[in-house]
Design a protein around this motif. Structure first.
Motif, mmCIF file in Angstrom:
data_model
loop_
_atom_site.group_PDB
_atom_site.id
_atom_site.type_symbol
_atom_site.label_atom_id
_atom_site.label_comp_id
_atom_site.label_asym_id
_atom_site.label_seq_id
_atom_site.Cartn_x
_atom_site.Cartn_y
_atom_site.Cartn_z
ATOM 1 N N TYR A 152 0.905 -1.233 0.069
ATOM 2 C CA TYR A 152 -0.003 -0.010 -0.080
ATOM 3 C C TYR A 152 0.723 1.391 0.044
ATOM 4 N N VAL A 184 2.766 0.626 8.313
ATOM 5 C CA VAL A 184 2.222 1.327 9.382
ATOM 6 C C VAL A 184 2.929 0.644 10.470
ATOM 7 N N CYS A 228 -3.457 2.743 12.410
ATOM 8 C CA CYS A 228 -4.191 1.799 11.754
ATOM 9 C C CYS A 228 -5.728 1.802 12.153
ATOM 10 N N SER A 229 -6.671 2.130 11.668
ATOM 11 C CA SER A 229 -7.981 2.096 12.396
ATOM 12 C C SER A 229 -8.444 0.855 13.205
ATOM 13 N N LEU A 230 -7.811 -0.305 12.472
ATOM 14 C CA LEU A 230 -8.210 -1.313 13.441
ATOM 15 C C LEU A 230 -7.352 -1.666 14.791
ATOM 16 N N ASN A 249 -3.195 -6.767 12.621
ATOM 17 C CA ASN A 249 -3.418 -5.425 12.704
ATOM 18 C C ASN A 249 -3.911 -4.927 14.023
ATOM 19 N N CYS A 303 -11.795 -1.810 9.250
ATOM 20 C CA CYS A 303 -10.642 -0.649 8.214
ATOM 21 C C CYS A 303 -11.412 0.417 7.864
ATOM 22 N N VAL A 340 -10.894 2.123 5.463
ATOM 23 C CA VAL A 340 -10.701 2.138 4.062
ATOM 24 C C VAL A 340 -11.435 0.996 3.409
ATOM 25 N N GLU A 348 -11.049 -7.580 4.429
ATOM 26 C CA GLU A 348 -11.422 -6.651 5.124
ATOM 27 C C GLU A 348 -12.758 -5.786 4.716
ATOM 28 N N CYS A 382 -5.111 4.409 1.872
ATOM 29 C CA CYS A 382 -5.134 4.451 3.366
ATOM 30 C C CYS A 382 -4.202 5.714 3.879
ATOM 31 N N MET A 433 -1.111 4.802 5.587
ATOM 32 C CA MET A 433 0.160 4.193 4.607
ATOM 33 C C MET A 433 0.635 5.376 3.971
HETATM 34 FE FE1 SF4 Z 1 -4.990 -0.207 8.719
HETATM 35 FE FE2 SF4 Z 1 -7.025 -0.277 7.107
HETATM 36 FE FE3 SF4 Z 1 -4.855 1.022 6.802
HETATM 37 FE FE4 SF4 Z 1 -4.509 -1.585 6.494
HETATM 38 S S1 SF4 Z 1 -5.768 0.001 5.141
HETATM 39 S S2 SF4 Z 1 -3.286 -0.384 7.627
HETATM 40 S S3 SF4 Z 1 -6.267 -2.052 7.981
HETATM 41 S S4 SF4 Z 1 -6.397 1.387 8.028
#
Ligand code: SF4
Ligand code: 13P
Length: 313
Positions: free
Chosen positions: A28, A63, A88-90, A115, A173, A175, A201, A270, A273
């Motif tokens: 990513y 990340v 990371c949102s997760l 994650n 997530c 995204v 995801e 993302c 990222m």
């Molecule tokens: Fe986290 Fe989603 Fe970004 Fe992957 S794409 S790093 S799961 S926020």
């Protein structure tokens, strides 16, 4: 100071050699970062690379939780990141104190998606990535209850694939959760022969429309096996860079997020990222700041479920 006679890329390569650095990058990342990396991969492959490298310094372009995994698996190495804010949102959706309550009175096997923070890993029995989750969950004895965190979408997908009951943490997530179903339908109407490929995801209604579901590396293998076809892609757009290399004559259509227009090209980025840039890579290699540090206690506890994952992968 940047040597202005050299391009940014050459300066980075020089620092890399001088300091014996390996650059690991996730799919990513932006195209330029992927191209300068020594290795580009999915979460599982990057963990394996981080565990086995003999470089003195690991510069992790992904990340923060991914860089933490590198540090946990290879603690004597210096692990640097271009931007310490790349979360990371997760991971954010699953704070350790609440998760400790969630798993407390349960006599279950705690399976956590990679994650997540090191604290969540330390509270888990085993870690999985989207590449190995199905295989690892199937290996858990049938009589055992399973708790799965933090991604409810991946969790629901795994319940369907394995037939196992799992108690799910309610994370997602930002995204993958946001891809617009309406835009997907429109894109498919416009490009009827295109294959829909999706990361697990994504929510169930999107996955139900997919011709193929898999981790980033599996999506790439699928593109390679179907060279020349067109693809509608339900994952972060950074991966298109490698997809184009694998199938030069294909068209790749990125599904926009709910609020975006169907012609939007960068709307499935993302935000974490994409905090990493070539300039930040140069800076961090020069200054050797932005280092990942973990207490020995946390590192040792978080390593156990990661090692189990690597044994079973
Ligand atoms: Fe986290 Fe989603 Fe970004 Fe992957 S794409 S790093 S799961 S926020
Ligand atoms: P992969 O392990 O499939 O590369 O996924 C990582 C990720 O963060 C997906 O959003």
């Amino acid at each position: 100071m940047v040597n202005n006679n050299l391009s940014l890329e050459k300066n980075i390569n020089k620092l890399k050699q001088d300091k014996n650095v390996v650059i690991l990058a996730h799919y990513y990342q932006t195209d330029d970062i992927q191209d300068i990396a020594d290795f580009v991969g999915d979460s599982l492959d990057l963990s394996k690379k981080a565990a086995s490298t003999d470089a003195d310094v690991i510069l992790f372009c992904g990340v923060k939780f991914m860089a933490e995994v590198a540090k946990i698996l290879n603690p004597t190495k210096k692990v640097l990141v271009p931007d310490l804010n790349a979360g990371c949102s997760l991971e954010e959706s699953c704070p350790a104190d609440k998760f400790a309550q969630f798993v407390k009175s349960e006599n279950s096997v705690v399976v956590s998606y990679i994650n997540c923070s090191a604290d969540i890993k330390a509270l888990s029995d085993i870690i999985v990535t989207s590449s190995n989750a199905e295989k690892i969950i199937k290996s858990i004895p049938a009589e055992k209850e399973i708790i799965f965190a933090p991604d409810k979408n991946l969790g629901n997908y795994l319940i369907k694939k394995t037939g196992r009951k799992m108690k799910l943490w309610n994370g997602s997530c930002i995204v993958h959760e946001q891809f617009s179903y309406k835009s997907l339908v429109k894109l498919k109407e416009r490009h009827q022969d295109a294959l829909i490929i999706a990361h697990p995801e994504c929510p169930e209604n999107l996955l139900d429309s997919a011709d193929f579901i898999g981790s980033t590396s599996r999506l790439l293998s699928f593109v390679e096996q179907n060279k020349g076809r067109d693809f509608i892609v339900l994952t972060e757009s950074g991966i298109i860079h490698q997809m184009k290399k694998l199938s030069k004559n294909s068209n790749f259509y990125v599904v926009p997020a709910i609020k975006e227009d169907i012609s939007c090209v960068n709307c499935s980025n993302c935000p974490h990222m994409k905090l990493n840039t070539m300039e930040k890579i140069y800076e961090v290699l020069t200054e050797e700041n932005n280092e990942i540090t973990l207490s020995d206690n946390l590192r040792i506890r978080a390593k156990k479920p990661l090692s189990r994952m690597l044994e079973l992968s």
